[in-house]
Write a protein that holds these residues in place. Sequence first.
Motif, PDB file in Angstrom:
ATOM      1  N   LEU A 274       0.826  -1.217   0.000  1.00  0.00           N
ATOM      2  CA  LEU A 274       0.000   0.000   0.000  1.00  0.00           C
ATOM      3  C   LEU A 274       0.859   1.266   0.000  1.00  0.00           C
ATOM      4  N   ILE A 275       2.157   1.093   0.169  1.00  0.00           N
ATOM      5  CA  ILE A 275       3.052   2.273   0.196  1.00  0.00           C
ATOM      6  C   ILE A 275       3.355   2.701  -1.232  1.00  0.00           C
ATOM      7  N   MET A 276       3.163   3.986  -1.520  1.00  0.00           N
ATOM      8  CA  MET A 276       3.395   4.524  -2.864  1.00  0.00           C
ATOM      9  C   MET A 276       4.840   4.259  -3.301  1.00  0.00           C
ATOM     10  N   ASP A 277       4.992   3.791  -4.535  1.00  0.00           N
ATOM     11  CA  ASP A 277       6.327   3.424  -5.055  1.00  0.00           C
ATOM     12  C   ASP A 277       7.078   4.641  -5.590  1.00  0.00           C
ATOM     13  N   GLN A 278       7.278   5.609  -4.730  1.00  0.00           N
ATOM     14  CA  GLN A 278       8.040   6.814  -5.089  1.00  0.00           C
ATOM     15  C   GLN A 278       9.008   7.096  -3.941  1.00  0.00           C
ATOM     16  N   ALA A 279      10.325   7.003  -4.213  1.00  0.00           N
ATOM     17  CA  ALA A 279      11.319   7.163  -3.133  1.00  0.00           C
ATOM     18  C   ALA A 279      11.862   8.589  -3.109  1.00  0.00           C
ATOM     19  N   SER A 280      11.825   9.193  -1.937  1.00  0.00           N
ATOM     20  CA  SER A 280      12.334  10.576  -1.787  1.00  0.00           C
ATOM     21  C   SER A 280      13.834  10.557  -1.521  1.00  0.00           C
ATOM     22  N   GLN A 281      14.405  11.715  -1.517  1.00  0.00           N
ATOM     23  CA  GLN A 281      15.837  11.834  -1.162  1.00  0.00           C
ATOM     24  C   GLN A 281      16.113  13.237  -0.675  1.00  0.00           C
ATOM     25  N   LYS A 282      17.027  13.285   0.318  1.00  0.00           N
ATOM     26  CA  LYS A 282      17.383  14.596   0.868  1.00  0.00           C
ATOM     27  C   LYS A 282      18.626  15.171   0.227  1.00  0.00           C
ATOM     28  N   GLY A 283      19.381  14.365  -0.524  1.00  0.00           N
ATOM     29  CA  GLY A 283      20.503  14.955  -1.262  1.00  0.00           C
ATOM     30  C   GLY A 283      21.871  14.317  -1.099  1.00  0.00           C
ATOM     31  N   THR A 284      22.078  13.519  -0.041  1.00  0.00           N
ATOM     32  CA  THR A 284      23.443  13.024   0.173  1.00  0.00           C
ATOM     33  C   THR A 284      23.871  11.978  -0.869  1.00  0.00           C
ATOM     34  N   GLY A 285      22.894  11.206  -1.387  1.00  0.00           N
ATOM     35  CA  GLY A 285      23.220  10.244  -2.452  1.00  0.00           C
ATOM     36  C   GLY A 285      23.592  10.982  -3.723  1.00  0.00           C
ATOM     37  N   ASN A 286      22.831  12.012  -4.004  1.00  0.00           N
ATOM     38  CA  ASN A 286      23.096  12.870  -5.159  1.00  0.00           C
ATOM     39  C   ASN A 286      24.494  13.507  -5.036  1.00  0.00           C
ATOM     40  N   TRP A 287      24.827  13.987  -3.841  1.00  0.00           N
ATOM     41  CA  TRP A 287      26.177  14.572  -3.646  1.00  0.00           C
ATOM     42  C   TRP A 287      27.252  13.532  -3.943  1.00  0.00           C
ATOM     43  N   THR A 288      27.016  12.295  -3.498  1.00  0.00           N
ATOM     44  CA  THR A 288      28.036  11.252  -3.697  1.00  0.00           C
ATOM     45  C   THR A 288      28.234  10.990  -5.186  1.00  0.00           C
ATOM     46  N   ALA A 289      27.097  10.902  -5.914  1.00  0.00           N
ATOM     47  CA  ALA A 289      27.196  10.632  -7.357  1.00  0.00           C
ATOM     48  C   ALA A 289      27.901  11.794  -8.056  1.00  0.00           C
ATOM     49  N   ARG A 290      27.565  13.014  -7.667  1.00  0.00           N
ATOM     50  CA  ARG A 290      28.211  14.177  -8.304  1.00  0.00           C
ATOM     51  C   ARG A 290      29.702  14.218  -7.991  1.00  0.00           C
ATOM     52  N   GLU A 291      30.020  13.852  -6.749  1.00  0.00           N
ATOM     53  CA  GLU A 291      31.434  13.838  -6.337  1.00  0.00           C
ATOM     54  C   GLU A 291      32.199  12.795  -7.146  1.00  0.00           C
ATOM     55  N   ALA A 292      31.524  11.656  -7.401  1.00  0.00           N
ATOM     56  CA  ALA A 292      32.163  10.591  -8.190  1.00  0.00           C
ATOM     57  C   ALA A 292      32.478  11.125  -9.587  1.00  0.00           C
ATOM     58  N   LEU A 293      31.546  11.843 -10.189  1.00  0.00           N
ATOM     59  CA  LEU A 293      31.787  12.414 -11.523  1.00  0.00           C
ATOM     60  C   LEU A 293      32.930  13.411 -11.469  1.00  0.00           C
ATOM     61  N   ALA A 308      17.561   5.753  -9.888  1.00  0.00           N
ATOM     62  CA  ALA A 308      16.372   4.912  -9.671  1.00  0.00           C
ATOM     63  C   ALA A 308      15.362   5.654  -8.798  1.00  0.00           C
ATOM     64  N   ARG A 309      15.879   6.386  -7.777  1.00  0.00           N
ATOM     65  CA  ARG A 309      14.935   7.166  -6.953  1.00  0.00           C
ATOM     66  C   ARG A 309      14.288   8.269  -7.791  1.00  0.00           C
ATOM     67  N   CYS A 310      15.090   8.911  -8.657  1.00  0.00           N
ATOM     68  CA  CYS A 310      14.536   9.993  -9.498  1.00  0.00           C
ATOM     69  C   CYS A 310      13.419   9.428 -10.368  1.00  0.00           C
ATOM     70  N   LEU A 311      13.715   8.277 -11.018  1.00  0.00           N
ATOM     71  CA  LEU A 311      12.733   7.685 -11.925  1.00  0.00           C
ATOM     72  C   LEU A 311      11.478   7.240 -11.154  1.00  0.00           C
ATOM     73  N   SER A 312      11.698   6.790  -9.918  1.00  0.00           N
ATOM     74  CA  SER A 312      10.550   6.303  -9.132  1.00  0.00           C
ATOM     75  C   SER A 312       9.522   7.408  -8.909  1.00  0.00           C
ATOM     76  N   THR A 313       9.998   8.638  -8.815  1.00  0.00           N
ATOM     77  CA  THR A 313       9.049   9.730  -8.521  1.00  0.00           C
ATOM     78  C   THR A 313       8.201  10.083  -9.747  1.00  0.00           C
ATOM     79  N   GLN A 314       8.618   9.591 -10.929  1.00  0.00           N
ATOM     80  CA  GLN A 314       7.856   9.923 -12.141  1.00  0.00           C
ATOM     81  C   GLN A 314       6.730   8.910 -12.368  1.00  0.00           C
ATOM     82  N   LYS A 315       5.897   8.757 -11.384  1.00  0.00           N
ATOM     83  CA  LYS A 315       4.835   7.733 -11.432  1.00  0.00           C
ATOM     84  C   LYS A 315       3.907   7.958 -12.624  1.00  0.00           C
ATOM     85  N   ALA A 316       3.511   9.202 -12.853  1.00  0.00           N
ATOM     86  CA  ALA A 316       2.544   9.466 -13.929  1.00  0.00           C
ATOM     87  C   ALA A 316       3.127   9.028 -15.275  1.00  0.00           C
ATOM     88  N   VAL A 317       4.404   9.342 -15.500  1.00  0.00           N
ATOM     89  CA  VAL A 317       5.039   8.971 -16.775  1.00  0.00           C
ATOM     90  C   VAL A 317       5.190   7.457 -16.854  1.00  0.00           C
TER      91      VAL A 317
END
Length: 500
Positions: A274-293, A308-317
Amino acid sequence: MKDKFDIAVIGLGVMGANMTLNLAERGFSVVAFDINIERCDDLVNRHKSLTGKEIVTVTDLSELLLQLDSPRRIILSVPAGVIVDSICQDLLSAGLLEDDIVVDTGNSQWRDSIKRGEQYTGKFNFFTCAISGGEVGARFGPSLMASGDKIAWDILKPMWQAISAKIDPVTGVEIARTQVNQPLPEGEPCADYIGPLGAGHFVKMVHNGIEYADMQMIAETVHFMRKILNMSVAEVGAVFDQWNKGKLQSYLIEITGNILKVVDPRTKQPLLDLIMDQASQKGTGNWTAREALELGVPANAIAESVFARCLSTQKAVRLVGAELLSGPKLNKEDKKYWIDKLEDALYCSKICSYAQGFELFSAAEKEHNWTLDYVAIANIWRGGCVIRAYFLDDIAKAYQAEPQLANLMFAQRFNQTLASNQLAWREVLAKAIMQGIPMPASSAAMSYYDSYREADSSANLIQAMRDYFGGHTYRRKDCDANQSFHYDWHFGGGEQAVKH
Ligand code: 6PG
């Protein structure tokens, strides 16, 4: 009794209040500050029922400073960002002195910590201590990653080590405590000094990047079981309980088993469904990925977990895509055949995502002139934090045995496991691809593994194309590494050595 307090905590939200109680329980006298009276009252009540004594709370920073022993030690437990700066300014106005130590424990951007250190030099001792473990960790024993001035660390160390999670030195496993009536554990503390300002929060950022990958790979594995093996939520939960007794033993595997058991009281269905399949994020994963780049580290499993979290939030699409984009017909598979293979596959993917985290450390050391102690980092992640796992003890042992490891996957204990489990890993991913079930982080992990196995990669063609359209030159395998060449691809003029 002393009339001044050992330490202050500013910010009595979930983390601050629980850290205050943790400090009090370990025998430190704490004065607490929050502008919200209700939070202060709540802490007073919790402290009284714990210790039988009143805790002093204040709502005025000058009053707070008067209450503290010198040099003053002040923990900031406030949201990362501008609030940290504004409280530091307010403390300065209230009379903070040069030797006083202010410790930022939020999920701050590591570059902000460096800036703050520079900004407050000569005004007060700005220190950071990244904390992991959420509410229960803050209350009963978190993992603590400290950085800043060494003198400040010497002063804070006894407190930090006292309140942190503890590891049984014989088994390498955390001595867990989740309730007040359990005895205070003693053992190896999950708190250590990481390095100069910035280093501690960098390490915490990478912890969170790995946390994203761990969570994503677990979710992908559960998805495989549900979609391809047609297993019920309860059946999957039982598998996770079992896995938590083996090589995957970890907090995230444990809580997955727990989550899968919860039934919604309203509908009597598994709550997970029953939990909506959209994962939020506060930013630390994003920082890690950007730092890796930024650092040129191929942390693809971590980055895929963020995507994957970004794509999860695009439920309508995705709902439109589910109608429009065709996939293969799902064939149900025999679960007995797959469960052990899934365990091996998840373990292999996990080794790769941790290898990516430690590769980030190695690149950051070179870039920022830090010296990070990988054994110490793995050791303090064994308990208290979100990614805590017995596996971290193996990582600590791997770096202890081979301190110069170029990549965690190369450690004997891990490369042997990768070798013996790789067929199961490949079978799982091949099956997921053939059945059209996305496993982006796990697949990225395998690409990472296979890419590091390649003595000869496909990059020669990239370099040739770059030279073809842009004259960007190439080096030859049969010539000196410092010598570059350009080939006249367009007019048949042959190859020329290029001077630098
Ligand atoms: C921890 C957690 C903690 C928090 C994350 C959640 O180590 O205690 O990582 O820091 O739960 O910030 O992050 P997301 O909201 O980005 O998932």
